[in-house]
Write a protein that holds these residues in place. Structure first.
Motif, PDB file in Angstrom:
ATOM      1  N   TYR A  23      29.801 -64.701  55.069  1.00 33.76           N
ATOM      2  CA  TYR A  23      28.733 -64.563  53.837  1.00 33.76           C
ATOM      3  C   TYR A  23      29.568 -64.449  52.706  1.00 33.76           C
ATOM      4  CZ  TYR A  23      25.826 -63.602  57.929  1.00 33.76           C
ATOM      5  OH  TYR A  23      24.871 -63.910  58.996  1.00 33.76           O
ATOM      6  N   GLY A  24      30.913 -65.077  52.529  1.00 28.73           N
ATOM      7  CA  GLY A  24      31.269 -64.930  51.108  1.00 28.73           C
ATOM      8  C   GLY A  24      32.260 -63.823  50.943  1.00 28.73           C
ATOM      9  N   PHE A  25      32.519 -62.831  52.088  1.00 31.45           N
ATOM     10  CA  PHE A  25      33.463 -61.797  51.645  1.00 31.45           C
ATOM     11  C   PHE A  25      34.354 -61.999  52.609  1.00 31.45           C
ATOM     12  CE2 PHE A  25      35.093 -57.554  53.053  1.00 31.45           C
ATOM     13  CZ  PHE A  25      35.288 -57.119  51.736  1.00 31.45           C
ATOM     14  N   ASP A  26      35.741 -62.012  52.317  1.00 37.14           N
ATOM     15  CA  ASP A  26      36.851 -62.147  53.150  1.00 37.14           C
ATOM     16  C   ASP A  26      37.538 -60.572  53.611  1.00 37.14           C
ATOM     17  OD1 ASP A  26      39.379 -62.736  54.441  1.00 37.14           O
ATOM     18  OD2 ASP A  26      39.384 -64.504  53.040  1.00 37.14           O
TER      19      ASP A  26
ATOM     20  N   THR B 174      35.045 -66.407  67.478  1.00 35.99           N
ATOM     21  CA  THR B 174      34.522 -67.497  66.216  1.00 35.99           C
ATOM     22  C   THR B 174      35.976 -67.718  65.496  1.00 35.99           C
ATOM     23  OG1 THR B 174      34.109 -65.822  64.435  1.00 35.99           O
ATOM     24  CG2 THR B 174      32.220 -66.503  66.071  1.00 35.99           C
ATOM     25  N   ASP B 175      36.664 -66.710  65.196  1.00 36.99           N
ATOM     26  CA  ASP B 175      37.686 -66.779  64.002  1.00 36.99           C
ATOM     27  C   ASP B 175      37.056 -67.405  62.750  1.00 36.99           C
ATOM     28  OD1 ASP B 175      40.355 -66.608  63.088  1.00 36.99           O
ATOM     29  OD2 ASP B 175      41.131 -68.513  63.957  1.00 36.99           O
ATOM     30  N   ALA B 176      36.078 -66.847  62.497  1.00 38.37           N
ATOM     31  CA  ALA B 176      35.262 -67.293  61.364  1.00 38.37           C
ATOM     32  C   ALA B 176      35.863 -66.867  60.091  1.00 38.37           C
ATOM     33  CB  ALA B 176      33.920 -66.875  61.486  1.00 38.37           C
ATOM     34  N   GLN B 177      35.938 -67.767  59.172  1.00 38.31           N
ATOM     35  CA  GLN B 177      36.330 -67.783  57.765  1.00 38.31           C
ATOM     36  C   GLN B 177      35.093 -67.052  56.924  1.00 38.31           C
ATOM     37  OE1 GLN B 177      39.480 -67.464  57.150  1.00 38.31           O
ATOM     38  NE2 GLN B 177      39.790 -68.382  58.974  1.00 38.31           N
ATOM     39  N   LYS B 178      35.296 -66.608  55.629  1.00 34.82           N
ATOM     40  CA  LYS B 178      34.413 -65.809  54.839  1.00 34.82           C
ATOM     41  C   LYS B 178      33.278 -66.799  54.530  1.00 34.82           C
ATOM     42  CE  LYS B 178      35.734 -66.996  50.126  1.00 34.82           C
ATOM     43  NZ  LYS B 178      36.012 -66.518  48.877  1.00 34.82           N
ATOM     44  N   ILE B 179      33.257 -68.151  54.583  1.00 33.46           N
ATOM     45  CA  ILE B 179      32.217 -68.781  54.298  1.00 33.46           C
ATOM     46  C   ILE B 179      31.189 -68.879  55.595  1.00 33.46           C
ATOM     47  CG2 ILE B 179      33.350 -70.109  52.512  1.00 33.46           C
ATOM     48  CD1 ILE B 179      33.060 -72.519  54.442  1.00 33.46           C
ATOM     49  N   LEU B 180      31.429 -68.290  56.522  1.00 31.44           N
ATOM     50  CA  LEU B 180      30.571 -68.270  57.748  1.00 31.44           C
ATOM     51  C   LEU B 180      29.230 -67.870  57.249  1.00 31.44           C
ATOM     52  CD1 LEU B 180      30.103 -68.187  60.855  1.00 31.44           C
ATOM     53  CD2 LEU B 180      30.300 -65.775  60.623  1.00 31.44           C
TER      54      LEU B 180
ATOM     55  N   LYS C 177      25.532 -74.913  53.258  1.00 32.72           N
ATOM     56  CA  LYS C 177      25.483 -76.091  53.232  1.00 32.72           C
ATOM     57  C   LYS C 177      27.086 -76.669  53.440  1.00 32.72           C
ATOM     58  CE  LYS C 177      21.113 -77.011  52.142  1.00 32.72           C
ATOM     59  NZ  LYS C 177      20.500 -75.456  52.883  1.00 32.72           N
ATOM     60  N   ASP C 178      27.186 -77.901  53.850  1.00 34.58           N
ATOM     61  CA  ASP C 178      28.407 -78.584  53.904  1.00 34.58           C
ATOM     62  C   ASP C 178      28.926 -78.650  52.640  1.00 34.58           C
ATOM     63  OD1 ASP C 178      28.287 -78.590  56.659  1.00 34.58           O
ATOM     64  OD2 ASP C 178      28.031 -80.680  56.686  1.00 34.58           O
ATOM     65  N   GLY C 179      30.328 -78.881  52.346  1.00 38.08           N
ATOM     66  CA  GLY C 179      31.030 -79.129  51.136  1.00 38.08           C
ATOM     67  C   GLY C 179      32.195 -78.271  50.909  1.00 38.08           C
ATOM     68  N   VAL C 180      32.546 -78.536  49.649  1.00 32.12           N
ATOM     69  CA  VAL C 180      33.952 -77.462  49.204  1.00 32.12           C
ATOM     70  C   VAL C 180      33.529 -76.372  48.716  1.00 32.12           C
ATOM     71  CG1 VAL C 180      35.990 -77.891  47.553  1.00 32.12           C
ATOM     72  CG2 VAL C 180      34.806 -79.817  48.475  1.00 32.12           C
ATOM     73  N   HIS C 181      34.312 -75.334  49.303  1.00 29.18           N
ATOM     74  CA  HIS C 181      34.170 -73.920  48.945  1.00 29.18           C
ATOM     75  C   HIS C 181      35.387 -73.382  48.442  1.00 29.18           C
ATOM     76  CE1 HIS C 181      29.942 -74.167  50.511  1.00 29.18           C
ATOM     77  NE2 HIS C 181      30.648 -75.048  51.460  1.00 29.18           N
TER      78      HIS C 181
ATOM     79  N   LYS D 118      33.931 -77.674  54.275  1.00 31.99           N
ATOM     80  CA  LYS D 118      33.236 -77.367  55.340  1.00 31.99           C
ATOM     81  C   LYS D 118      32.369 -78.787  55.650  1.00 31.99           C
ATOM     82  CE  LYS D 118      28.552 -74.993  56.531  1.00 31.99           C
ATOM     83  NZ  LYS D 118      28.784 -75.409  57.883  1.00 31.99           N
ATOM     84  N   ASP D 119      32.532 -79.118  57.062  1.00 31.91           N
ATOM     85  CA  ASP D 119      31.725 -80.296  57.470  1.00 31.91           C
ATOM     86  C   ASP D 119      31.269 -79.961  58.865  1.00 31.91           C
ATOM     87  OD1 ASP D 119      30.929 -82.905  58.221  1.00 31.91           O
ATOM     88  OD2 ASP D 119      33.039 -83.615  58.772  1.00 31.91           O
ATOM     89  N   GLY D 120      29.939 -79.555  58.793  1.00 36.59           N
ATOM     90  CA  GLY D 120      29.412 -79.011  60.112  1.00 36.59           C
ATOM     91  C   GLY D 120      29.869 -77.748  60.409  1.00 36.59           C
ATOM     92  N   ASP D 121      30.574 -77.814  61.584  1.00 35.26           N
ATOM     93  CA  ASP D 121      31.095 -76.640  62.241  1.00 35.26           C
ATOM     94  C   ASP D 121      32.766 -76.976  61.966  1.00 35.26           C
ATOM     95  OD1 ASP D 121      29.208 -75.187  63.005  1.00 35.26           O
ATOM     96  OD2 ASP D 121      29.332 -75.746  65.190  1.00 35.26           O
ATOM     97  N   ARG D 122      33.219 -77.890  61.429  1.00 34.97           N
ATOM     98  CA  ARG D 122      34.529 -78.064  61.066  1.00 34.97           C
ATOM     99  C   ARG D 122      34.958 -77.410  59.592  1.00 34.97           C
ATOM    100  NH1 ARG D 122      36.869 -82.360  63.969  1.00 34.97           N
ATOM    101  NH2 ARG D 122      34.985 -83.379  65.182  1.00 34.97           N
TER     102      ARG D 122
END
Lengths: 504, 287
Positions: free
Chosen positions: A74-77, A384-390, A395-399, A409-413
């Motif tokens: 959710y944007g926090f790392d 998940t090894d999820a990054q902050k943009i999880l 939406k997909d795109g550059v973050h 971000k492209d789907g789950d990539r």
């Protein structure tokens, strides 16, 4: 919702068991103290029964999911600290409160390799934390800086360190106050379990030497971002390593003549070196070391008739002991290398380690997922090894990421912009559970086990988290038979979604 | 005595559950005047419990004002052991129904003073004015509760050593380890059961056929303790077809004819009651 006598019965539901099965059974919880009850003892000893009954319509009532590798959301790392404790705490709380929508009720915040000076502060901030309506942050998972340059992945090469002085180097990097015995590290009165996990490469000078001391202090060790060959990897497990970080990623690929880290999943009873029989290395002093030797197949024994008189909730929480218990390898001597018991395996010198799998369908191919699970189902942990943009709503795109780099971000990539380097993931853990069931063909109950009981067992916290044992925290998730999350409950109270489900 | 014969264990269970449901609802229990029900464990009553649970879920029946007394419990087995009768009753029945826990009575096989526990149990039954309806099952050797062959037919709640047959039969629940099977139990006596105003016994399966024959076709005999039921003024046995295998054809036909007559009498009585000509008393058995 509040039950008149504080007790709630969930009925008409399937409960995932620790063996991966799903059974139709009621679950009683005490929403006042937030714990799962022993229903039978509550009935006969406390002479009480829930005044509120919640009909779950045949859906699955699972322990809340547990993610032991998550970098942010959710944007926090978790890896970014901007000299503001308050802001960092707010970030922790925000993630803890929002992540429950993905069915996750416990996470282990993961810190990517940092500038050395930042560790003491970050790790100190990451003490166990929860609010009455949030997931629990269990402590920290420090991934780096003692990792292999060749297997660094997205970790910044300039920050990588050797551990020439063994444990002392770890203290210098992480701050000695963060590596004290567990009971000295956690805040008193906090009923959350306290977890510290370090991912490092055992071939890095000094790392292997630090293993004994880390294990003694109740800090779990995971092999990762490593080029270790079979011998070193095996040695690390013998000395206490209990986990492999994101299996298949950032490690040598399976070579039949040197299966290295991945090969540990198939560790042969024949070639696994016998354990060094040196009891002095593992002093049996649980009260001072924060460790308790647990025999691998030990199960909780049923109480004696006398102790059955006491209610599990009478004193609020029976689980004041929040030290983590780590299994110390114990050489079994019941079955020799040549034996006549079909379907059984000769005794091993050690228990094979747990392994984290990113089941987004990208970091590990479905065939590889099934291969790993088939060879060692008991060790499988979904991460998940999820990054902050999880953020399931993103939406997909550059973050923006950090250090001026950006994610695509492209789907789950998720890539680092301008490269084809995978930069962690953006998959949610409930998606991983569904993916896992599809990839391996296992039942949903078995997939759930890999995101609840297995990680809890790996961290030694299976009495409080990741199970439906009586006395465990009533952190629960209701999902339908397709694995879709319908509601999430913290300490016996529904926290997501806000609307009431059917109740009678 | 009446013997009702139904096709299989499920229809037997449905019959008994319907019967108990009607009895409780006719009784119209209140907190000050609860319905006191005796209950068994074992595999035979499970279909009955299942049917009762369904009725309670459908709100056709409530156990809010029912007090239960269980027949027996092992000595020395922890209460939460998977084979204890506390566990059985909770798993198969109490957890699914609306009975307040304080209204459940089960002998404490871990009491320090077992004899006092038995005497208190009898006393508690008395305090509730006796048992209204005792539901029971039987063993292959014809035992009712843990009143093994040779038990006094005048026995009351007491400590009882289990018969070797029973220990062998129970070993399957204890990993086939005979030494792990409890040797003793606390059980209500034959006289405790007979004191109940009504006794209903479920008998299903071919393995119980000989016991059923011994209990109803021969004399009262302490080697087949269920036969004491012959002395009870208001007893009902519900059996499935398999359990009748050892009965004479004549016996079966006789009891089937009684069932028809009983139905007729009950219908007539109900009509009288509806017209206000009949007092609030229970419908007695014609036999």
């Amino acid at each position: 919702m509040t039950s008149p006598n504080g007790l709630v019965c969930f009925t008409n539901c399937l409960l995932p068991q620790e063996d991966g099965s799903l059974i139709k059974k009621d679950l009683w919880v005490d929403e006042t103290c937030g714990l799962i009850l022993d229903a039978q003892k509550t009935f006969y000893n406390r002479r009480d029964r829930p005044s509120t009954v919640i009909d779950l319509g045949g859906n699955i009532l699972s322990p809340g999911l547990l993610d032991i590798q998550i970098n942010g959301a959710y944007g926090f790392d978790f890896s970014i600290y901007e000299d503001n404790d308050e802001a960092y705490h707010q970030g922790m709380q925000m993630i803890a409160e929002r992540i429950v929508e993905t069915g996750v009720t416990s996470i282990l915040p993961t810190i990517i390799t940092q500038e050395k000076a930042k560790y003491p502060k970050l790790l100190n901030l990451l003490k166990p934390f929860s609010t009455p309506t949030s997931a629990t942050l269990l402590g920290w998972h420090a991934e780096g800086p003692f990792i292999d340059y060749d297997k660094r992945g997205a970790h910044r090469p300039g920050y990588l360190l050797p551990a020439v002085d063994g444990f002392k180097s770890f203290e210098e990097a992480y701050g000695s106050e963060n590596l004290v015995d567990t009971e000295d590290w956690v805040m008193t009165g906090d009923q959350n379990p306290a977890v510290r996990l370090i991912t490092a490469a055992p071939e890095i000078p000094g790392v292997m030497d630090a293993l004994d001391e880390l294990t003694k202090k109740g800090i779990a060790f995971s092999i990762g971002h490593s080029a270790a060959h079979t011998e070193i990897a095996t040695q690390a497990v013998l000395r206490g390593a209990r986990l492999i970080t994101h299996l298949f990623n950032a490690m040598p690929q399976l070579h039949h003549r040197d299966p290295s880290i991945i090969g540990l999943l198939g560790a042969s009873p024949h070639l696994s070196a016998p354990i060094i029989n040196d009891d002095s290395r593992y002093p049996d002093t649980p009260s001072t070391s924060g460790l308790e030797a647990v025999t691998p197949n030990e199960t909780p024994k049923s109480d004696s008739p006398d102790s059955s008189q006491s209610s599990p909730t009478r004193n609020g929480s029976p689980l004041k002991d929040n030290r983590i218990r780590l299994n110390i390898p114990v050489r079994k001597e019941s079955r020799p290398s040549l034996h006549l018991d079909k379907g059984q395996v000769a005794d091993m010198a050690f228990d094979r380690p747990f392994y984290g799998l990113i089941v987004d369908g990208i970091h590990v191919h479905p065939n590889s997922v099934r291969l790993a699970y088939s060879s060692h189902p008991e060790g499988c942990i979904l991460i998940t090894d999820a990054q902050k943009i999880l953020d399931p709503h993103l939406k997909d795109g550059v973050h923006e990421w950090r250090d001026g780099k950006r994610f695509v971000k492209d789907g789950d990539r998720l890539f680092i912009e301008g490269t084809n380097t995978l930069a962690g993931s953006v998959v949610t853990l409930d998606t991983c559970v569904r993916n896992f069931s599809r990839f391996t063909g296992c039942s949903l109950g078995e997939a759930i086990k890999c995101a609840t009981y297995n990680p809890a067992k790996c961290l030694g916290i299976e009495d409080t988290k990741g199970t439906l044992r009586s006395g465990a925290h009533a952190d629960l998730v209701v999902m339908d038979k397709q694995g879709v999350i319908l509601s999430t409950w913290i300490k016996g109270k529904k926290v997501w979604p806000g609307v009431e489900v059917i109740s009678t | 005595m009446r013997l009702i014969i139904r096709e299989d264990p499920k229809t037997v269970g449905d019959y008994i559950a319907n019967y108990i449901c009607r009895r409780i609802n006719d009784f119209a229990p209140t907190p000050s005047r609860p319905f006191v029900l005796g209950l068994p464990t074992g595999s035979s009553p499970i279909p009955t419990y299942k049917a009762l649970i369904a009725m309670i879920k459908e709100k056709k029946l409530s156990f809010q004002n029912v007090v239960t007394f269980n027949m027996d419990e092992y000595v020395g087995l922890p209460r939460d052991h998977s084979e204890s009768y506390h566990t059985f009753m909770f798993r198969e029945f109490f957890s699914h129904i609306d009975i307040p826990p304080s209204q459940v009575n089960i002998l404490d096989g871990n009491a320090e003073d077992l004899i006092a526990e038995c005497n208190n149990y009898e006393q508690r039954i008395k305090e509730f004015g006796g048992i209204e309806l005792f539901l029971g099952g039987i063993g292959e050797d014809g035992h009712i509760a843990f009143n093994e062959p040779g038990s006094s037919l005048a026995s009351r709640t007491r400590i009882k050593t289990l018969a070797y047959d029973t220990i062998l039969a129970n070993a399957r629940f204890f990993n086939n380890d005979i030494s792990a099977v409890p040797r003793m139990a606390l059980t209500v006596g034959v006289a405790t059961v007979l004191d109940a105003r009504e006794v209903v016994v479920v008998v299903t399966g071919q393995r119980k056929a000989l016991a059923l024959s011994k209990a109803i076709e021969e004399g009262v005999n302490h080697l087949w303790t269920l036969s004491a039921l012959q002395m009870h003024p208001w007893a009902l046995i519900v059996a499935d077809e398999d359990a009748t295998a050892e009965l004479h054809v004549k016996t079966v036909k006789y009891f089937k004819s009684i069932e028809r007559v009983q139905d007729e009498v009950e219908r007539t009585q109900a009509e009288l009651k509806a017209r206000g000509k009949k007092a609030e008393e229970q419908v007695a058995s014609v036999n």
